[in-house]
Enzyme design. Structure first.
Site, PDB file in Angstrom:
ATOM      1  CB  THR A  29     -22.237   6.912  11.172  1.00 28.20           C
ATOM      2  OG1 THR A  29     -23.013   7.402  10.448  1.00 28.20           O
ATOM      3  CG2 THR A  29     -22.049   8.099  12.185  1.00 28.20           C
ATOM      4  CD  GLN A 103     -25.243   7.567   3.005  1.00 28.81           C
ATOM      5  OE1 GLN A 103     -24.823   7.919   4.298  1.00 28.81           O
ATOM      6  NE2 GLN A 103     -25.179   6.436   2.620  1.00 28.81           N
ATOM      7  CG  HIS A 182     -28.204   7.118   3.873  1.00 24.84           C
ATOM      8  ND1 HIS A 182     -29.204   5.846   3.210  1.00 24.84           N
ATOM      9  CD2 HIS A 182     -27.809   7.607   5.111  1.00 24.84           C
ATOM     10  CE1 HIS A 182     -28.103   5.790   4.256  1.00 24.84           C
ATOM     11  NE2 HIS A 182     -28.366   6.100   5.863  1.00 24.84           N
ATOM     12  CG  ASN A 185     -29.023   2.096   6.940  1.00 20.61           C
ATOM     13  OD1 ASN A 185     -29.841   1.095   5.338  1.00 20.61           O
ATOM     14  ND2 ASN A 185     -27.904   2.678   7.286  1.00 20.61           N
ATOM     15  CE1 TYR A 187     -30.702   7.648  10.765  1.00 18.98           C
ATOM     16  CE2 TYR A 187     -29.616   6.795   9.179  1.00 18.98           C
ATOM     17  CZ  TYR A 187     -29.913   6.842   9.733  1.00 18.98           C
ATOM     18  OH  TYR A 187     -29.093   5.954  11.795  1.00 18.98           O
ATOM     19  NE  ARG A 234     -25.652   2.814   2.002  1.00 16.75           N
ATOM     20  CZ  ARG A 234     -25.105   1.381   3.185  1.00 16.75           C
ATOM     21  NH1 ARG A 234     -25.563   1.662   4.236  1.00 16.75           N
ATOM     22  NH2 ARG A 234     -23.490   0.952   2.988  1.00 16.75           N
ATOM     23  CG  ASN A 242     -32.967   3.919  12.951  1.00 22.92           C
ATOM     24  OD1 ASN A 242     -33.072   3.515  14.191  1.00 22.92           O
ATOM     25  ND2 ASN A 242     -32.090   4.675  12.201  1.00 22.92           N
ATOM     26  N   GLY A 325     -18.178  -1.978   4.979  1.00 25.36           N
ATOM     27  CA  GLY A 325     -17.857  -1.162   5.454  1.00 25.36           C
ATOM     28  C   GLY A 325     -17.261  -1.357   7.172  1.00 25.36           C
ATOM     29  NE  ARG A 326     -20.008  -4.784  10.757  1.00 21.98           N
ATOM     30  CZ  ARG A 326     -20.429  -6.254  11.252  1.00 21.98           C
ATOM     31  NH1 ARG A 326     -20.530  -6.061  12.572  1.00 21.98           N
ATOM     32  NH2 ARG A 326     -21.015  -6.512  10.566  1.00 21.98           N
TER      33      ARG A 326
END
Length: 373
Positions: A29, A103, A182, A185, A187, A234, A242, A325-326
């Site tokens: 994101t 995604q 997705h 995480n 969601y 995923r 969360n 990712g990062r």
């Protein structure tokens, strides 16, 4: 080390999509969609084009409906303008020789009325406020608390499935090579899977089979659009981000992985050790082993991987590919840096979410650093 001896640069066929390497760009994101309308733009296209050297790009979490939105400035895939915006992205990546999945995302309770159509209350499997969960609703808001959601009625489940189907259809029209659903995480689909967030007593709660029901109905609808070879999922079995938890993650996610294996989807991406919070210290090998036993198609390991750890785990058969990712945020040419054993740019976390090209498309490539040196 040469490509012939470096397992990261072995080719791999993911479903029926040939990949030139096993270095996957994980969904990230970045909150830079154009407003109003949450529309992908030319800057987004350039960002993804720069990273086309990945074996596969999995583009950022993208809301399948206005109800699915949980953060300001994130993109959607439910309007014509959004489809046209994403076409810029897929065309840029393909022109650079890359491959890109989208995604599909519904945040469920991780939202606020300010982000919902007509100021409505966000939805969830159960009316449980996620303690400590936060979002941002504007450029000025900063992080604000998520409120108590309302529980979805059983008669609303077909509409949730339809939202994902519509998003999958639009992703195909936008030129993506496939989609990832997705289910991690914290969601919506993750909320249904896990006991801490799903306290329902109807056909969508209670037993593992019931908690899997909506995620599997969604995945079946997406498969109906794309076919099994171009769909991935995923999950994050031990993730605490969360306010998520499960009474028995090994049982829950082994059963889910087995159901996905029976459907023959192309891959499972597993968040093993997340910077966003993890109930296990490091990688929970018992759960990973259970998932590998239950799901026999491609396994993508995710979470704090270094290049060497990815090589080691792929070499031992603990993963088939690794997603980053990062490191991909700060290194648009990450696979080439891994190939050469070159140093990596450091990321600037203050530019992760929102803003302009700063910290987005301006990280230097190896050639730029070599020239400046």
């Amino acid at each position: 080390m040469t490509d012939a001896t470096d397992i990261l640069f072995d080719s791999f066929t993911l479903g029926d999509l040939p990949l030139p390497n096993r270095v996957i760009m994980s969904p990230l994101t970045r909150s830079r969609a154009s407003q109003p309308g949450d529309i992908p733009n030319a800057m987004n296209a350039e960002y993804y084009r720069q990273r086309a050297g990945a074996g596969l790009i999995i583009a950022e979490a993208t809301q399948v409906s206005p109800q699915g939105k949980g953060y300001a400035f994130t993109p959607g895939i439910h309007s014509e303008a959004q489809v046209e915006g994403w076409k810029q992205v897929t065309e840029a990546v393909h022109a650079a020789g890359g491959r890109i999945y989208l995604q599909l995302w519904h945040v469920g309770r991780i939202s606020r009325p300010e982000l919902q159509p007509n100021g409505e209350t966000p939805v969830a499997p159960s009316a449980i406020k996620p303690e400590g969960a936060m979002t941002f609703i504007s450029a000025e808001s900063g992080m604000v608390d998520v409120l108590q959601p309302r529980a979805l009625g059983i008669d609303e489940m077909p509409d949730i499935v339809a939202q994902y189907r519509h998003g999958a259809e639009n992703a195909k029209r936008a030129g993506f090579d496939g989609v990832e659903v997705h289910c991690a995480n914290g969601y919506l689909l993750d909320q249904f899977l896990r006991t801490h967030s799903n306290r329902r007593t109807d056909a969508y709660g209670g037993s593992v089979d019931n908690r899997m029901r909506l995620p599997l109905e969604v995945i079946d609808a997406v498969i109906d659009v794309w076919g099994t070879e171009r769909v991935g999922v995923r999950i994050g079995p031990t993730g605490s981000f969360n306010d998520m938890d499960d009474a028995n993650p090994k049982e829950t996610f082994s059963a889910f992985a087995n159901a996905l294996n029976e459907r023959g989807i192309a891959f499972l991406e597993v968040v093993e050790d997340s910077f966003q919070g993890n109930h296990a210290n490091g990688r929970h090998e018992e759960i990973i082993d259970a998932l590998r036993s239950s799901f026999r198609r491609a396994y993508i390991g995710n979470g704090r991987y270094s290049a060497d750890e990815a090589r080691e785990r792929i070499g031992r058969g603990l993963a088939d590919l690794a997603s980053f990712g990062r490191p991909f945020i700060a290194n648009p040419d990450l696979p080439e840096r891994f190939r050469r054993g070159a140093s990596l740019n450091e990321w600037d976390e203050s530019t992760f979410y929102g803003g302009d090209a700063n910290g987005y498309t301006d990280y230097p490539f190896l050639e730029e650093r070599e020239v400046s040196a």
